[in-house]
Design an enzyme around this catalytic site. Structure first.
Site, PDB file in Angstrom:
ATOM      1  CB  SER A 297      60.480 137.343 101.531  1.00 14.19           C
ATOM      2  OG  SER A 297      60.725 136.446 102.586  1.00 14.19           O
TER       3      SER A 297
ATOM      4  CG  ASP B  77      57.428 140.059 108.407  1.00 16.06           C
ATOM      5  OD1 ASP B  77      57.358 138.847 108.654  1.00 16.06           O
ATOM      6  OD2 ASP B  77      57.899 140.508 107.350  1.00 16.06           O
TER       7      ASP B  77
ATOM      8  CG  HIS C  71      56.703 137.772 105.472  1.00 16.40           C
ATOM      9  ND1 HIS C  71      57.898 138.432 105.626  1.00 16.40           N
ATOM     10  CD2 HIS C  71      56.933 136.796 104.539  1.00 16.40           C
ATOM     11  CE1 HIS C  71      58.816 137.898 104.844  1.00 16.40           C
ATOM     12  NE2 HIS C  71      58.255 136.907 104.167  1.00 16.40           N
TER      13      HIS C  71
END
Length: 246
Positions: free
Chosen positions: A98, A194, A224
């Protein structure tokens, strides 16, 4: 118990370093996450079984490290990551999740001699600008200017405090608006389910970045967290793939 270093900027960073053969693998976590997450611990266990050096750490204001989250910016956390990277000998393979994907792009671009390979997981480049700022309505933008912070709902618990400094400083660290060249192999992983980072973002990064060997793998239905057993196995295989190319 974690060990600690103090960066050149005076921030205290907590870390765990597993000794082993190089190139070391270094895990860079996400926004408001910490080094005790599923992916970091899975990779640490794999590295230990493989005799591979491995490093996990917390950015300032995260997890066990010193500082206050609201005081931090992308540039601060990139400096923290760069200091952590110097804890391992020789070039390393970065695994960025991320926000860690964004920061690994910065390190891969700016420290080519220290970065031997990149693996990104749901990379979120430029999210302060393209995610938060672009998604703020007029009232939120006015509140940010007036109060210096807005609180944004999160799927992971309490709302996230997004500061005006985070947004402004993030504009100095954008990687999708200028050349992004890596001299190492890159593997990108992205789930199609996601809701925090879109498939379009992954495709944009793939199209924009330049590297001698860069590949994107889309996993249908992955979210995610990217932490289901099959997804963890894919992360592991991707790291091994990059190591085999070095």
């Amino acid at each position: 118990m974690s060990e600690r270093i103090t960066t050149a900027q005076g921030r205290e960073i907590a870390y765990h370093l597993t000794p082993g053969a190089g190139p070391a693998v270094v895990f860079l976590g996400g926004f408001r996450s910490d080094m005790s997450g599923t992916k970091a611990l899975h990779l640490e266990a794999w590295a230990r079984s493989a005799g591979r050096a491995f490093l996990r750490f917390d950015y300032s204001g995260h997890g066990e490290s010193g500082g206050v989250f609201e005081d931090g910016t992308i540039g601060d956390w990139a400096e923290d990551a760069s200091a952590a990277l110097d804890l391992v000998e020789g070039p390393a393979v970065l695994v960025g999740s991320s926000m860690g994907g964004w920061i690994s792009c910065l390190l891969g671009r700016d420290r080519p001699g220290k970065v031997a390979g990149l693996v990104t997981i749901a990379a979120a480049p430029d999210f302060t600008e393209d995610g938060y700022w672009a998604g703020f309505d007029a009232a939120q933008r006015a509140a940010l200017e007036r109060e210096g912070v807005v609180h944004v709902p999160s799927d992971y618990g309490a709302p996230y405090p997004i500061t005006a400094r985070l947004i402004a400083e993030g504009r100095r660290r954008l990687v999708l608006r200028s050349p992004l060249r890596f001299g190492c192999p890159v593997r990108m992983l992205q789930g199609t389910a996601d809701t925090a980072v879109s498939t379009e973002t992954a495709l944009r990064l793939l199209d924009h970045a330049e590297a001698p060997d860069i590949r994107l793998t889309l996993v249908k239905g992955a979210d995610h967290r990217f932490s289901a057993p099959a997804e963890l196995a894919l992360i592991e295989r991707s790291v091994i793939d990059v190591l085999d190319l070095i």
